[in-house]
Design a protein around this motif. Sequence first.
Motif, PDB file in Angstrom:
ATOM      1  N   HIS A   1       0.852  -1.191   0.000  1.00  0.00           N
ATOM      2  CA  HIS A   1       0.000   0.000   0.000  1.00  0.00           C
ATOM      3  C   HIS A   1       0.885   1.237   0.000  1.00  0.00           C
ATOM      4  O   HIS A   1       2.061   1.167   0.315  1.00  0.00           O
ATOM      5  N   ALA A   2       0.272   2.352  -0.366  1.00  0.00           N
ATOM      6  CA  ALA A   2       0.918   3.660  -0.279  1.00  0.00           C
ATOM      7  C   ALA A   2      -0.069   4.579   0.445  1.00  0.00           C
ATOM      8  O   ALA A   2      -1.120   4.131   0.900  1.00  0.00           O
ATOM      9  N   LEU A   3       0.258   5.830   0.534  1.00  0.00           N
ATOM     10  CA  LEU A   3      -0.581   6.771   1.272  1.00  0.00           C
ATOM     11  C   LEU A   3      -1.965   6.930   0.647  1.00  0.00           C
ATOM     12  O   LEU A   3      -2.108   6.966  -0.582  1.00  0.00           O
ATOM     13  N   SER A   4      -2.963   7.071   1.510  1.00  0.00           N
ATOM     14  CA  SER A   4      -4.330   7.289   1.026  1.00  0.00           C
ATOM     15  C   SER A   4      -4.469   8.652   0.358  1.00  0.00           C
ATOM     16  O   SER A   4      -5.402   8.872  -0.404  1.00  0.00           O
ATOM     17  N   THR A   5      -3.543   9.547   0.619  1.00  0.00           N
ATOM     18  CA  THR A   5      -3.590  10.878   0.003  1.00  0.00           C
ATOM     19  C   THR A   5      -2.988  10.883  -1.403  1.00  0.00           C
ATOM     20  O   THR A   5      -2.965  11.915  -2.056  1.00  0.00           O
ATOM     21  N   SER A   6      -2.540   9.751  -1.864  1.00  0.00           N
ATOM     22  CA  SER A   6      -1.916   9.666  -3.183  1.00  0.00           C
ATOM     23  C   SER A   6      -2.899  10.044  -4.290  1.00  0.00           C
ATOM     24  O   SER A   6      -4.038   9.570  -4.305  1.00  0.00           O
ATOM     25  N   PRO A   7      -2.460  10.846  -5.236  1.00  0.00           N
ATOM     26  CA  PRO A   7      -3.323  11.161  -6.381  1.00  0.00           C
ATOM     27  C   PRO A   7      -3.512   9.954  -7.295  1.00  0.00           C
ATOM     28  O   PRO A   7      -4.370   9.968  -8.175  1.00  0.00           O
ATOM     29  N   ASN A   8      -2.736   8.902  -7.065  1.00  0.00           N
ATOM     30  CA  ASN A   8      -2.842   7.695  -7.885  1.00  0.00           C
ATOM     31  C   ASN A   8      -3.870   6.698  -7.361  1.00  0.00           C
ATOM     32  O   ASN A   8      -4.059   5.640  -7.946  1.00  0.00           O
ATOM     33  N   VAL A   9      -4.531   7.029  -6.251  1.00  0.00           N
ATOM     34  CA  VAL A   9      -5.618   6.221  -5.728  1.00  0.00           C
ATOM     35  C   VAL A   9      -6.922   6.823  -6.231  1.00  0.00           C
ATOM     36  O   VAL A   9      -7.225   7.978  -5.959  1.00  0.00           O
ATOM     37  N   LEU A  10      -7.692   6.020  -6.972  1.00  0.00           N
ATOM     38  CA  LEU A  10      -8.937   6.497  -7.568  1.00  0.00           C
ATOM     39  C   LEU A  10     -10.164   5.999  -6.820  1.00  0.00           C
ATOM     40  O   LEU A  10     -11.255   6.529  -6.987  1.00  0.00           O
ATOM     41  N   GLY A  11      -9.992   4.958  -6.020  1.00  0.00           N
ATOM     42  CA  GLY A  11     -11.096   4.367  -5.278  1.00  0.00           C
ATOM     43  C   GLY A  11     -10.554   3.503  -4.156  1.00  0.00           C
ATOM     44  O   GLY A  11      -9.343   3.394  -3.966  1.00  0.00           O
ATOM     45  N   THR A  12     -11.463   2.880  -3.436  1.00  0.00           N
ATOM     46  CA  THR A  12     -11.074   2.053  -2.305  1.00  0.00           C
ATOM     47  C   THR A  12     -11.286   0.583  -2.625  1.00  0.00           C
ATOM     48  O   THR A  12     -12.331   0.212  -3.161  1.00  0.00           O
ATOM     49  N   GLY A  13     -10.292  -0.226  -2.304  1.00  0.00           N
ATOM     50  CA  GLY A  13     -10.411  -1.662  -2.515  1.00  0.00           C
ATOM     51  C   GLY A  13      -9.185  -2.407  -2.031  1.00  0.00           C
ATOM     52  O   GLY A  13      -8.170  -1.800  -1.687  1.00  0.00           O
ATOM     53  N   ILE A  14      -9.307  -3.720  -1.989  1.00  0.00           N
ATOM     54  CA  ILE A  14      -8.205  -4.611  -1.632  1.00  0.00           C
ATOM     55  C   ILE A  14      -8.217  -5.736  -2.648  1.00  0.00           C
ATOM     56  O   ILE A  14      -9.273  -6.288  -2.966  1.00  0.00           O
ATOM     57  N   SER A  15      -7.038  -6.083  -3.140  1.00  0.00           N
ATOM     58  CA  SER A  15      -6.941  -7.231  -4.039  1.00  0.00           C
ATOM     59  C   SER A  15      -6.141  -8.332  -3.361  1.00  0.00           C
ATOM     60  O   SER A  15      -5.373  -8.074  -2.426  1.00  0.00           O
ATOM     61  N   PHE A  16      -6.327  -9.561  -3.839  1.00  0.00           N
ATOM     62  CA  PHE A  16      -5.601 -10.717  -3.330  1.00  0.00           C
ATOM     63  C   PHE A  16      -4.829 -11.367  -4.474  1.00  0.00           C
ATOM     64  O   PHE A  16      -5.399 -11.650  -5.522  1.00  0.00           O
TER      65      PHE A  16
END
Length: 156
Positions: free
Chosen positions: A67-82
């Motif tokens: 993971h990286a910071l939640s403030t990242s502009p590269n995060v477009l939504g919330t989720g977890i992958s396996f």
Amino acid sequence: MLKYFYDNNLVRIEKQQPKDWRQALNQSTQSLIDANLVTKDYVNEIIQNVVSYGPYIVIQPGIVMPHALSTSPNVLGTGISFTKFNQPVYFDEGNYEKQGNLFFTLAAKDETQHLENIQKLMSLLMRDGVIESLQSINTEEDYIRIMNSLEQISTT
């Protein structure tokens, strides 16, 4: 949570072993990219964090939580992958403490969602037999069998 991964097409059972941890992070992030939850640059942030701060994403031998910071502009939504690899991926060659083959890659739009993701994941991983069951899978069919078995136990 296993059903969440499956229902949202966020499960990868990798046949090809990555050549190193960087490639493993690319592979484990691909489902989130495909789901438009992160951009391709998100994996570069994770890699840079590991380079800068060490393999803090290995939460215990066998389990990796990229993971990286939640403030990242590269995060477009919330989720977890396996993502499951057949063999351990070493972040510090030869150091058993810093390896894993079960990757749970997180993305969250804010700190609250990030903490909720971690809580849900920890709740799953603390259930008896879950880690061992996930370690044993080799195919998506194995994953479905484990998912259905564990879901049946939790509803009884």
